[in-house]
Design a protein around this motif. Structure first.
Motif, PDB file in Angstrom:
ATOM      1  N   LYS A 271       9.296   0.370  -2.223  1.00 53.37           N
ATOM      2  CA  LYS A 271       9.514   1.814  -2.319  1.00 53.37           C
ATOM      3  C   LYS A 271       8.213   2.573  -2.561  1.00 53.37           C
ATOM      4  CE  LYS A 271      13.938   1.050  -2.057  1.00 53.37           C
ATOM      5  NZ  LYS A 271      14.622   1.288  -0.768  1.00 53.37           N
ATOM      6  N   GLU A 272       7.241   1.927  -3.230  1.00 49.10           N
ATOM      7  CA  GLU A 272       5.968   2.574  -3.544  1.00 49.10           C
ATOM      8  C   GLU A 272       4.818   1.648  -3.177  1.00 49.10           C
ATOM      9  OE1 GLU A 272       5.685   4.228  -7.540  1.00 49.10           O
ATOM     10  OE2 GLU A 272       7.852   4.014  -7.758  1.00 49.10           O
ATOM     11  N   VAL A 273       3.670   2.259  -2.855  1.00 53.23           N
ATOM     12  CA  VAL A 273       2.467   1.483  -2.558  1.00 53.23           C
ATOM     13  C   VAL A 273       1.296   2.094  -3.309  1.00 53.23           C
ATOM     14  CG1 VAL A 273       3.269   0.771  -0.269  1.00 53.23           C
ATOM     15  CG2 VAL A 273       1.935   2.850  -0.494  1.00 53.23           C
ATOM     16  N   ASP A 274       0.321   1.257  -3.679  1.00 49.37           N
ATOM     17  CA  ASP A 274      -0.918   1.784  -4.246  1.00 49.37           C
ATOM     18  C   ASP A 274      -2.099   1.043  -3.628  1.00 49.37           C
ATOM     19  OD1 ASP A 274      -1.400  -0.629  -5.560  1.00 49.37           O
ATOM     20  OD2 ASP A 274      -1.399   0.232  -7.560  1.00 49.37           O
ATOM     21  N   PRO A 275      -3.332   1.572  -3.768  1.00 49.19           N
ATOM     22  CA  PRO A 275      -4.486   1.012  -3.072  1.00 49.19           C
ATOM     23  C   PRO A 275      -4.770  -0.452  -3.389  1.00 49.19           C
ATOM     24  CG  PRO A 275      -5.000   3.217  -3.847  1.00 49.19           C
ATOM     25  CD  PRO A 275      -3.670   2.858  -4.435  1.00 49.19           C
ATOM     26  N   VAL A 276      -4.607  -0.852  -4.659  1.00 49.07           N
ATOM     27  CA  VAL A 276      -4.893  -2.243  -5.023  1.00 49.07           C
ATOM     28  C   VAL A 276      -3.918  -3.191  -4.336  1.00 49.07           C
ATOM     29  CG1 VAL A 276      -4.984  -3.903  -6.922  1.00 49.07           C
ATOM     30  CG2 VAL A 276      -5.947  -1.614  -7.218  1.00 49.07           C
ATOM     31  N   GLY A 277      -2.644  -2.853  -4.372  1.00 52.53           N
ATOM     32  CA  GLY A 277      -1.644  -3.674  -3.690  1.00 52.53           C
ATOM     33  C   GLY A 277      -1.912  -3.752  -2.192  1.00 52.53           C
ATOM     34  N   CYS A 278      -2.321  -2.625  -1.604  1.00 53.16           N
ATOM     35  CA  CYS A 278      -2.645  -2.613  -0.171  1.00 53.16           C
ATOM     36  C   CYS A 278      -3.811  -3.549   0.125  1.00 53.16           C
ATOM     37  CB  CYS A 278      -2.988  -1.191   0.282  1.00 53.16           C
ATOM     38  SG  CYS A 278      -1.568  -0.069   0.336  1.00 53.16           S
ATOM     39  N   GLY A 279      -4.826  -3.517  -0.744  1.00 54.76           N
ATOM     40  CA  GLY A 279      -5.983  -4.393  -0.535  1.00 54.76           C
ATOM     41  C   GLY A 279      -5.622  -5.863  -0.613  1.00 54.76           C
ATOM     42  N   LEU A 280      -4.760  -6.226  -1.586  1.00 56.66           N
ATOM     43  CA  LEU A 280      -4.354  -7.629  -1.733  1.00 56.66           C
ATOM     44  C   LEU A 280      -3.536  -8.096  -0.532  1.00 56.66           C
ATOM     45  CD1 LEU A 280      -3.371  -7.548  -5.514  1.00 56.66           C
ATOM     46  CD2 LEU A 280      -5.337  -8.715  -4.521  1.00 56.66           C
ATOM     47  N   LEU A 281      -2.589  -7.270  -0.104  1.00 54.54           N
ATOM     48  CA  LEU A 281      -1.759  -7.639   1.046  1.00 54.54           C
ATOM     49  C   LEU A 281      -2.595  -7.711   2.317  1.00 54.54           C
ATOM     50  CD1 LEU A 281       0.953  -8.269   2.335  1.00 54.54           C
ATOM     51  CD2 LEU A 281       1.391  -5.806   2.488  1.00 54.54           C
ATOM     52  N   LEU A 282      -3.536  -6.789   2.467  1.00 50.70           N
ATOM     53  CA  LEU A 282      -4.397  -6.784   3.651  1.00 50.70           C
ATOM     54  C   LEU A 282      -5.146  -8.104   3.794  1.00 50.70           C
ATOM     55  CD1 LEU A 282      -5.838  -5.297   6.008  1.00 50.70           C
ATOM     56  CD2 LEU A 282      -7.490  -4.475   4.318  1.00 50.70           C
ATOM     57  N   ARG A 283      -5.733  -8.580   2.712  1.00 56.07           N
ATOM     58  CA  ARG A 283      -6.496  -9.831   2.770  1.00 56.07           C
ATOM     59  C   ARG A 283      -5.588 -11.022   3.116  1.00 56.07           C
ATOM     60  NH1 ARG A 283     -10.972  -9.394  -2.129  1.00 56.07           N
ATOM     61  NH2 ARG A 283     -11.730  -7.320  -1.564  1.00 56.07           N
ATOM     62  N   ASP A 302       8.923   0.469   8.091  1.00 59.12           N
ATOM     63  CA  ASP A 302       9.125   1.357   6.939  1.00 59.12           C
ATOM     64  C   ASP A 302       7.934   1.292   5.991  1.00 59.12           C
ATOM     65  OD1 ASP A 302      11.561   2.203   7.856  1.00 59.12           O
ATOM     66  OD2 ASP A 302      12.717   0.751   6.691  1.00 59.12           O
ATOM     67  N   LEU A 303       7.374   0.092   5.828  1.00 64.37           N
ATOM     68  CA  LEU A 303       6.200  -0.055   4.970  1.00 64.37           C
ATOM     69  C   LEU A 303       5.031   0.754   5.524  1.00 64.37           C
ATOM     70  CD1 LEU A 303       4.653  -1.310   2.613  1.00 64.37           C
ATOM     71  CD2 LEU A 303       4.205  -3.308   4.063  1.00 64.37           C
ATOM     72  N   ALA A 304       4.848   0.697   6.850  1.00 67.03           N
ATOM     73  CA  ALA A 304       3.769   1.472   7.478  1.00 67.03           C
ATOM     74  C   ALA A 304       3.954   2.972   7.204  1.00 67.03           C
ATOM     75  CB  ALA A 304       3.738   1.198   8.974  1.00 67.03           C
ATOM     76  N   GLU A 305       5.180   3.445   7.245  1.00 73.92           N
ATOM     77  CA  GLU A 305       5.440   4.868   6.988  1.00 73.92           C
ATOM     78  C   GLU A 305       5.152   5.235   5.532  1.00 73.92           C
ATOM     79  OE1 GLU A 305       9.435   5.536   8.190  1.00 73.92           O
ATOM     80  OE2 GLU A 305       9.028   5.258  10.335  1.00 73.92           O
ATOM     81  N   LYS A 306       5.451   4.332   4.613  1.00 76.46           N
ATOM     82  CA  LYS A 306       5.167   4.599   3.201  1.00 76.46           C
ATOM     83  C   LYS A 306       3.663   4.632   2.943  1.00 76.46           C
ATOM     84  CE  LYS A 306       9.506   2.862   1.292  1.00 76.46           C
ATOM     85  NZ  LYS A 306      10.201   2.795   2.580  1.00 76.46           N
ATOM     86  N   ILE A 307       2.923   3.769   3.632  1.00 78.72           N
ATOM     87  CA  ILE A 307       1.463   3.795   3.498  1.00 78.72           C
ATOM     88  C   ILE A 307       0.909   5.092   4.073  1.00 78.72           C
ATOM     89  CG2 ILE A 307      -0.693   2.670   4.175  1.00 78.72           C
ATOM     90  CD1 ILE A 307       0.912   0.032   4.313  1.00 78.72           C
ATOM     91  N   ARG A 308       1.426   5.488   5.232  1.00 78.12           N
ATOM     92  CA  ARG A 308       0.952   6.716   5.887  1.00 78.12           C
ATOM     93  C   ARG A 308       1.197   7.929   4.998  1.00 78.12           C
ATOM     94  NH1 ARG A 308      -2.204   9.313   8.317  1.00 78.12           N
ATOM     95  NH2 ARG A 308      -2.274   9.774  10.518  1.00 78.12           N
ATOM     96  N   ALA A 309       2.256   7.882   4.201  1.00 80.15           N
ATOM     97  CA  ALA A 309       2.614   9.023   3.358  1.00 80.15           C
ATOM     98  C   ALA A 309       1.597   9.283   2.250  1.00 80.15           C
ATOM     99  CB  ALA A 309       4.003   8.808   2.753  1.00 80.15           C
ATOM    100  N   ILE A 310       0.831   8.256   1.842  1.00 83.80           N
ATOM    101  CA  ILE A 310      -0.140   8.460   0.765  1.00 83.80           C
ATOM    102  C   ILE A 310      -1.534   8.760   1.312  1.00 83.80           C
ATOM    103  CG2 ILE A 310       1.170   6.904  -0.733  1.00 83.80           C
ATOM    104  CD1 ILE A 310      -1.131   4.873  -0.391  1.00 83.80           C
TER     105      ILE A 310
END
Length: 472
Positions: A271-283, A302-310
């Motif tokens: 439901k929510e994303v933050d930069p640190v979580g994005c960095g960990l998942l990206l790697r 849906d995850l892509a849309e939640k990332i785009r929203a921030i």
């Protein structure tokens, strides 16, 4: 008069001169202030850019630190199994000092506490499991069985196996002996270890002089389907918030990736994303790209849309990770047009060349969670539990509540349920208790394996729902 006029002239000239000086000074002062103000604005801008860079570096270092911790062996930090000072009580039950249940592996890590959580009295309805009451009561007085169930629920499968193996072969479990053996049989079924299962079957037959449990035929069929690639792959379910709390999930994903070439990544709960979580998942996704693991993505769009929203075009956040994760997901989904639009926005924001689209070289498919979790074939009074229940059970509780709203007794089918995470069992207890507290409402767990049953008993779920064990 001439003298006074002369003084008047001098006085006038002096006054004019001072006015000019004042005017000149004022002009220079204004000019100087303009220069100073411009310099200060420039300095503030430079400081803001430097501050942004410091924040970005700090975020990257945080991601690096979390990655480093993930790669370390954290088992050594766990608390070893504690010896409970109840030797005298155990001796009264016929146990010798050599057969104390919690001293089997003194140097083996274990869960620190096994005390069941308490609930308000009006939630405790006093229902029992469908096993002999004497055996159940005795099993609760043998801490090693409870400890093993909690260790298994906490992901420490090898330690749980060692404790159960030592318990059934070297300890006097009394009336709980059959439960101990069945817990170990279930563990071998769940870990798909047929060799140890059959070896244990021989020991069982020799000890009890009766036919041992048989290795389920559908387990062999499942193995053959896995070889042929026709069965659902190991599922990695991400929690509600994509932040540094996904470390455990990523560690599980990394471990699973060493045992299979295909993974199912379920983002439907996020439901929510933050930069640190994005960095960990990206790697982690980039690593799976390098190893060319086939992926089934659930809820990725849906995850892509939640990332785009921030994100905001032109606004440089603390790290580029959310932008890069968005681009990575769009590539995995083969959304080239959306990728190119996002890459241009990324290019404008960070003043870099736009990355080019690279189609994944491994097989990537997407699925919808509602199709994967459909249970239309079940009777209307039954709810099918998933194979694994992990923390963040709010969506599961919501589904159960909706199902329970239409009948007085809801049967929860656990025939596919293999494991309930320890923290999830506590969440289940607090989530289901309000449902059964309503007049005329009850819940019944059916086809529960012995490991889950022992965990449910330890956590107090037996007090709010009836539990029926799986058939041999």
């Amino acid at each position: 008069m001439g003298i006074f006029s002369l003084f008047n002239k001098k006085g006038g000239k002096k006054e004019d001169h001072s006015t000019e000086k004042s005017s000149s000074k004022k002009t220079r002062s204004q000019s100087g202030n303009t220069v100073i103000t411009g310099f200060q604005n420039s300095e503030v801008f430079s400081n803001s850019v430097i501050a942004q860079r410091h924040v970005a570096r700090a975020t990257e270092r945080k991601i690096d630190a979390i990655e480093f911790e993930m790669s370390r062996d954290i088992v050594k930090t766990r608390v070893p199994v504690r010896n409970k000072p109840d030797t005298a009580a155990n001796t009264q039950q016929g146990l010798s000092a050599d057969t104390q249940p919690l001293n089997v592996h003194a140097d083996v890590p274990a869960f620190a506490s096994t005390m069941p959580m308490t609930m308000p009295a009006d939630y405790l309805l006093g229902q029992n499991t469908e096993i002999p009451k004497a055996a159940l009561a005795y099993s609760e007085s043998v801490p090693v069985l409870e400890e093993a169930a909690i260790l298994f629920a906490s992901g420490q499968t090898e330690v749980a196996e060692q404790m159960l193996d030592a318990a059934v072969h070297h300890q006097q479990l009394g009336l709980a002996t059959e439960i101990g053996w069945q817990m170990l049989f279930d563990l071998y079924r769940i870990t798909n270890n047929q060799y140890k299962f059959e070896s244990l079957s021989l020991d069982y037959a020799n000890k009890f002089e009766t036919s041992p449990p048989l290795w389920p035929e559908d387990q062999n069929d499942e193995q053959q389907e896995k070889v042929a690639g026709n069965v659902a792959t190991p599922s990695i379910i991400f929690p509600n918030k994509l932040d540094n709390g996904i470390v455990k999930v990523l560690a599980k994903m990394r471990e699973a990736s060493t045992k299979t070439d295909t993974l199912r990544l379920d983002f439907s709960r996020v439901k929510e994303v933050d930069p640190v979580g994005c960095g960990l998942l990206l790697r982690s996704l980039k690593n799976l790209r390098k190893t060319r693991h086939d992926l089934m993505l659930v809820g990725a769009q849906d995850l892509a849309e939640k990332i785009r929203a921030i994100l905001q075009v032109g606004r440089r956040d603390e790290t580029e990770a959310p932008w890069l994760l968005l681009l990575e997901i769009l590539q995995l989904l083969h959304f080239q047009n959306a990728f190119e639009e996002a890459s241009i926005d990324y290019c404008i924001t960070f003043e870099v060349s736009p990355p080019s689209f690279e189609a994944p070289k491994m097989n990537v498919t997407s699925a919808f969670p509602e199709l994967l979790n459909a249970d239309d074939d079940l009777p209307s009074d039954r709810f099918m539990m998933p194979a694994v229940v992990e923390s963040g059970v709010d969506p599961l509780i919501k589904d159960i509540a909706e199902k329970a709203a239409h009948q007085s007794m809801l049967i929860i089918d656990c025939s596919k349920l293999k494991r309930v995470e320890f923290s999830a069992s506590a969440e289940l207890l607090s989530g289901l208790a309000p449902i059964v507290s309503k007049p005329g409402k009850s819940i019944r767990f059916e086809e529960v394996n012995y490991l889950v049953m022992m965990l449910f008993n330890a956590m107090g779920l037996k007090n709010i729902a009836s539990i029926s064990l799986r058939k041999h």
